[in-house]
Design an enzyme around this catalytic site. Structure first.
Site, PDB file in Angstrom:
ATOM      1  N   GLY A  32       0.831  -1.200   0.000  1.00  0.00           N
ATOM      2  CA  GLY A  32       0.000   0.000   0.000  1.00  0.00           C
ATOM      3  C   GLY A  32       0.862   1.243   0.000  1.00  0.00           C
ATOM      4  O   GLY A  32       2.022   1.223  -0.421  1.00  0.00           O
TER       5      GLY A  32
ATOM      6  N   GLU B 174       5.653  -3.486   0.790  1.00  0.00           N
ATOM      7  CA  GLU B 174       5.744  -3.041  -0.601  1.00  0.00           C
ATOM      8  C   GLU B 174       4.953  -1.743  -0.693  1.00  0.00           C
ATOM      9  O   GLU B 174       3.724  -1.742  -0.648  1.00  0.00           O
ATOM     10  CB  GLU B 174       5.165  -4.091  -1.547  1.00  0.00           C
TER      11      GLU B 174
ATOM     12  N   CYS C 129       2.192   0.713  -8.428  1.00  0.00           N
ATOM     13  CA  CYS C 129       3.295   1.296  -7.665  1.00  0.00           C
ATOM     14  C   CYS C 129       4.573   1.411  -8.489  1.00  0.00           C
ATOM     15  O   CYS C 129       5.385   2.307  -8.268  1.00  0.00           O
ATOM     16  CB  CYS C 129       3.553   0.476  -6.406  1.00  0.00           C
TER      17      CYS C 129
END
Length: 485
Positions: free
Chosen positions: A231, A253, A287
């Site tokens: 997140g 992560e 991401c």
């Protein structure tokens, strides 16, 4: 899509049950606003039940033979293959993912399941020498026990599976808390797959809830020894601080601000292809997506013309249409935030080479250039279809710009000189960096994770073994030791 209602529930100790909270999470289709399901949230009581069930079941699972554990994973893989179309459809309906996005996510999840099958059979012990005569050192790896997994909305099926499958293969039990925008794809769907694969009750549990209801109960509970979280870095910091105070291990992560760098000798057409994918895959809600596209001035004009033409031609619309390349962002809040971000950039003096419209949750691609040095937009994560184009003069400046970020998750460099690209990559502070490819990469055998504010720890391959096992040392003295008193 009746299965959304069938799988939109808590899954605890092998049973589907309704949460005991006082309010519901509503699962919406982000494209058309259709209500997919209403889920009564879990309370701290259900979190406790899930962890206690996992703790009980794990004791037996840890002593179960590796071939039996592999068999469950093998059956789970077969079920994913059988339900491939259903899972891709669920990714489209719940997440707004295009067909290509859904195909990628399911295909990658299968690879991680295959690797987890092998993890179950890999040896877990080592014999090490000792400077003491007659001594034998045995190093054993054991499962940590119970793993708590907090998965994101963007790739929930894949990201959850990356922790769930190897953790089970290594003898652990798991409790998953999926993102509120992905309760089925990131939770119920995975639970159903393993239930049908014959995983014993209690080894995998799913609690659908919110911090507004449970606070930090999911992290602070005494049972889990490892928390695997994907997140934002803001939430990740809190997870890390809370877990560290309780001596729990974390695998984080987190956010990224990746750069795709085009050097003066790059294959421009290929670099354009890679840049378009790296920025706009799943509407840029990734991401590892290339927030920043950095181009040497020697090829700036050619690259910019080709890149903007490609971006302007991207088709935004219904993710179920096979011709759609850009679907909706996850919710109205995200759509409004992206619109405000573009407006802010223009106010700061940026130029829009492509200016997309916002229609509901559909945010058309935008390409910005000319942001002033020092703009906060150059160093933050942009979770949407907005590309920042920036020119540089030579490699030294490119390296400086890439590293001028609080994040260090992924990136890419394009050059006809392979070793030149490798040298460039080695100067970047990033957990992952790729030569002549996309910034969005994952591989079951290669350590995955970030530096700086992009995370802690690694997953995949041997890194996963480190994450979900603990090491113990047993020494055996075959002779007689001498003692000083």
């Amino acid at each position: 899509m009746s299965f959304f209602y069938e799988l939109a529930d808590q899954y605890i100790d092998g049973e589907w049950r309704t949460g005991s909270g006082s309010w519901d999470i509503i699962d919406f289709n982000p494209y058309n606003g259709e209500k997919l399901a209403a889920i009564t949230i879990a309370t701290a009581r259900e979190v406790d039940l899930a962890y206690r069930a996992a703790e009980r079941a794990q004791r037996t699972w840890a002593t179960t033979g590796p071939y039996e554990r592999r068999g469950v994973l093998e059956r789970a893989l077969g079920i994913v293959e059988e339900r491939h179309e259903v899972i891709v459809g669920a990714i489209t309906d719940e997440l707004g993912g295009t067909r290509a996005k859904g195909e990628y996510e399911v295909r990658a999840a299968k690879e991680f399941l295959r690797d987890a099958m092998h993890q179950a059979l890999r040896p877990r012990g080592r014999l090490l020498p000792s400077p003491v005569d007659g001594k034998e050192n045995r190093l054993h790896r054991s499962p940590v026990g119970v793993v708590g997994v907090i998965s994101p909305f963007n790739f929930p099926f894949l990201v959850a599976m990356k922790s769930v499958a190897p953790a089970l293969a290594l003898g652990n039990a798991v409790v998953v808390k999926p993102h509120q925008n992905a309760p089925v794809v990131g939770g119920g769907l995975i639970a159903k797959i393993f239930e049908d694969a014959g995983l014993p009750a209690g080894l995998l549990n799913v609690v659908i809830t919110d911090v507004a209801e449970i606070g930090d109960a999911f992290i602070e509970h005494p049972v889990p020894k490892v928390i695997s979280f994907a997140g934002t870095d803001r939430v990740g910091r809190h997870v890390a601080a809370t877990a560290a105070g309780l001596f729990k291990r974390t695998i984080l992560e987190l956010s990224g601000n990746s750069a795709l760098v085009v050097l003066d000798d790059a294959d421009v057409d290929y670099a354009v292809d890679a840049a378009v994918f790296s920025r706009f895959v799943y509407q840029g809600q990734v991401c590892m997506a290339a927030n920043r596209i950095l181009v040497d001035r020697g090829v700036e004009q050619e690259f910019t013309e080709k890149f903007t033409a490609r971006v302007a031609a991207l088709r935004t619309g219904d993710p179920r249409d096979p011709d759609t390349q850009i679907g909706p962002v996850i919710n109205a809040f995200q759509a409004e935030a992206l619109t405000a971000l573009v407006d802010r950039a223009l106010d700061e003096g940026a130029t829009a080479l492509v200016r997309g419209r916002t229609r509901g949750n559909l945010v058309e691609p935008t390409v910005l250039t000319g942001l002033p040095e020092g703009s906060a937009l150059l160093t933050q994560e942009i979770f949407g279809p907005v590309a920042l184009l920036r020119a540089f003069d030579g490699e030294e400046e490119a390296v400086r710009i890439v590293n001028d970020s609080p994040y260090g998750l992924s990136g890419a460099v394009h050059t006809r000189g392979i070793e030149r690209g490798v040298r460039f990559a080695r100067r970047v502070v990033s957990g992952m960096f790729h030569v002549n490819d996309s910034t969005v990469q994952d591989d079951p055998l290669v350590a995955f994770g970030g530096e700086k504010s992009s995370g802690l720890g690694r997953l995949n391959g041997e890194a996963t073994v480190d994450a979900f096992t603990t090491q113990t040392w047993t020494s055996v003295q075959h002779g007689r030791s001498t003692f000083p008193f």
